[in-house]
Design an enzyme around this catalytic site. Structure first.
Site, PDB file in Angstrom:
ATOM      1  CG  ASP A 128      28.227  32.338 -56.549  1.00 22.67           C
ATOM      2  OD1 ASP A 128      28.117  32.756 -57.718  1.00 22.67           O
ATOM      3  OD2 ASP A 128      27.247  32.105 -55.820  1.00 22.67           O
ATOM      4  CB  SER A 156      24.633  29.059 -54.626  1.00 18.61           C
ATOM      5  OG  SER A 156      25.019  30.400 -54.712  1.00 18.61           O
ATOM      6  CG  ASP A 196      24.765  30.053 -58.709  1.00 19.42           C
ATOM      7  OD1 ASP A 196      25.562  30.721 -58.026  1.00 19.42           O
ATOM      8  OD2 ASP A 196      23.534  30.119 -58.555  1.00 19.42           O
ATOM      9  CG  ASP A 210      23.696  33.596 -57.766  1.00 20.81           C
ATOM     10  OD1 ASP A 210      24.801  33.402 -57.220  1.00 20.81           O
ATOM     11  OD2 ASP A 210      22.622  33.186 -57.286  1.00 20.81           O
TER      12      ASP A 210
END
EC number: 5.4.2.10
Length: 448
Positions: free
Chosen positions: A242, A101, A244, A246
């Site tokens: 960010d 993440s 990833d 999400d």
């Protein structure tokens, strides 16, 4: 049960430290065994972000899954919400996202999604945990039943079309100058292309991943570069994802950051006006600002609070029928469209409001004045600091001082040996005194 591997968001840790090829292969074997549920060819889709260690983990997991008879479809770099969506869309038995993440490149992680695209429950994760420490040699597939693996094309187009369909068909982003920061992460290809197809004048940054620069001085956790670029290009809006993708943070035309709480307020107000809220309220975590709660109350909407973590937000949404929830950090869950936080789809909802109202982002996205909120982190080496009598006494005294004038939250991090002390209220000086007293009782000093 005590969990050895899984934290609040899958398995996460230092690449080649906690997250080794051996562990990744074993996770593939264990998860593959748990999700084999009939006499048919089972399949798993695997996506990743742009970390150097992604290759190592990806191939180790392929070995694990194929060794227990699961076929593997490799997606390459893709946003976490895209992996969740494709897991369901492609009728896979399991979806995997290899990502840490918003962490820097040294870390990596393994997130998993069930066949409906939702993150795994504690119960399922516990089953996988039990298998990770067992010898699985006797459970491996026979030679003729081994799985196959292949890379698949066209998945970027699938996600782009999915994201575009979340907007009204007639809506265009013509006339909007958008700076988008993809954090040198998983969205570096799909999001700039999708914005361009929707008609925006797109200025992409953070789109040159090299395996090492994911989230480094860019993205939603470091929006300073985006703020500068928005001002420099005189853009209408900045979007920071960010690693990833999400979570999302917005930057207005003046270069000021808009956090997840303000975005929740924007979408909640808009959806209420359009009759789109399934319940008269939203779900957020204990970290969301009291100003958001007061704003919602002024619109006859409730705020249901959960522990920190988007999985807990989603659990509450599903349990009680809410279709909007999220976190201050920018995880926004729109369950009408997605089974997990989707930074890009959330940003599109804001862009739709900006186009609809024809007003600057600074006006559209400033719904309330946040109360002063002080957060300090205390890192410890061992033991349970929160069980000490002097710490409990300091927390009790702090709660009494803030009673009716604010909130106090003291909790252990789910991912590292850190105690987080958060206070908020109308009187900033009082809040700081309360937080500092608790930090001192813990053994201070703390990192802000």
């Amino acid at each position: 049960m005590s969990r050895k591997y899984f934290g609040t968001d899958g398995i996460r840790g230092r690449a080649n430290g906690l997250i080794t090829p051996e562990l990744a292969m074993k996770v593939g074997q264990a998860a593959g065994l748990v999700f084999q549920r009939g006499e048919y060819r089972h399949r798993v889709v695997i996506g990743k972000d742009t970390r150097l260690s992604g290759y190592m983990i990806e191939y180790a997991m392929v070995a694990g899954f194929t060794s227990v008879g699961m076929d593997v479809l490799l997606l390459g770099p893709m946003p976490t919400p895209a992996v969740a969506m494709l897991t369901k869309s492609m009728r896979a038995d399991l979806g995997v996202m290899i990502s840490a993440s918003h962490n820097l490149f040294e870390d990596n992680g393994i997130k998993m999604f069930g066949p409906r695209g939702f993150k795994l429950s504690d119960e399922v994760e516990n089953k996988i945990e039990q298998l990770l420490d067992e010898n699985l040699d006797r459970k491996l597939a026979q030679s003729a039943s081994l799985g196959r693996a292949r890379r698949i094309d066209g998945v970027h187009d699938r996600y782009i079309e999915f994201a575009k369909r979340t907007l009204p068909r007639e809506l265009s982003l013509d006339g909007l100058r958008v700076v988008v920061d993809c954090a040198n992460g998983a969205a570096y290809k799909v999001v700039p292309e999708a914005l361009w197809e929707l008609g925006a004048d797109v200025i992409p940054i953070g789109v040159e991943p090299d395996g090492f620069n994911i989230n480094k001085e860019c993205g939603s956790t470091a929006p300073e570069a985006l703020c500068r670029k928005v001002r420099e290009m005189r853009a209408d809006i900045g979007i920071a994802l960010d690693g990833d993708a999400d979570r999302v943070i917005i930057v207005d035309e003046r270069g000021h950051v808009v956090d997840g709480d303000q975005l929740l307020a924007v979408i909640a107000e808009s959806w209420k006006e359009d009759g789109r809220l399934t319940r008269p309220g939203i779900v957020a975590t204990v970290m969301s600002n009291l100003g958001l709660e007061r704003f919602l109350q002024g619109h006859e909407l409730s705020l249901v609070r959960t522990p920190v973590g988007d999985r807990y937000v989603l659990e509450q949404m599903l349990k009680h029928g809410y279709n909007l929830g999220g976190e201050q950090s920018g995880h926004i869950i729109l369950s009408d469209y997605a089974t997990t936080g989707d930074g890009f789809v959330s940003a599109l909802q804001v862009l739709a409001m900006v186009q609809k109202l024809g007003r600057p982002v600074s006006e559209v996205c400033h719904k309330f004045e946040p109360l002063p909120q002080i957060l300090k982190n205390f890192r410890y080496r061992s033991g349970k600091p929160l069980d000490r009598a002097e710490v409990k006494s300091a927390i009790t005294a702090g709660e009494k001082r803030l009673n009716g004038h604010g909130r106090l939250l003291v909790r252990s991090s789910g991912t590292e040996p850190v105690i987080r002390v958060m206070g908020e209220g109308d009187d900033r000086i009082l809040v700081e005194e309360v937080v500092d007293t608790i930090v001192s009782a813990l053994g201070g000093p703390a990192a802000a």
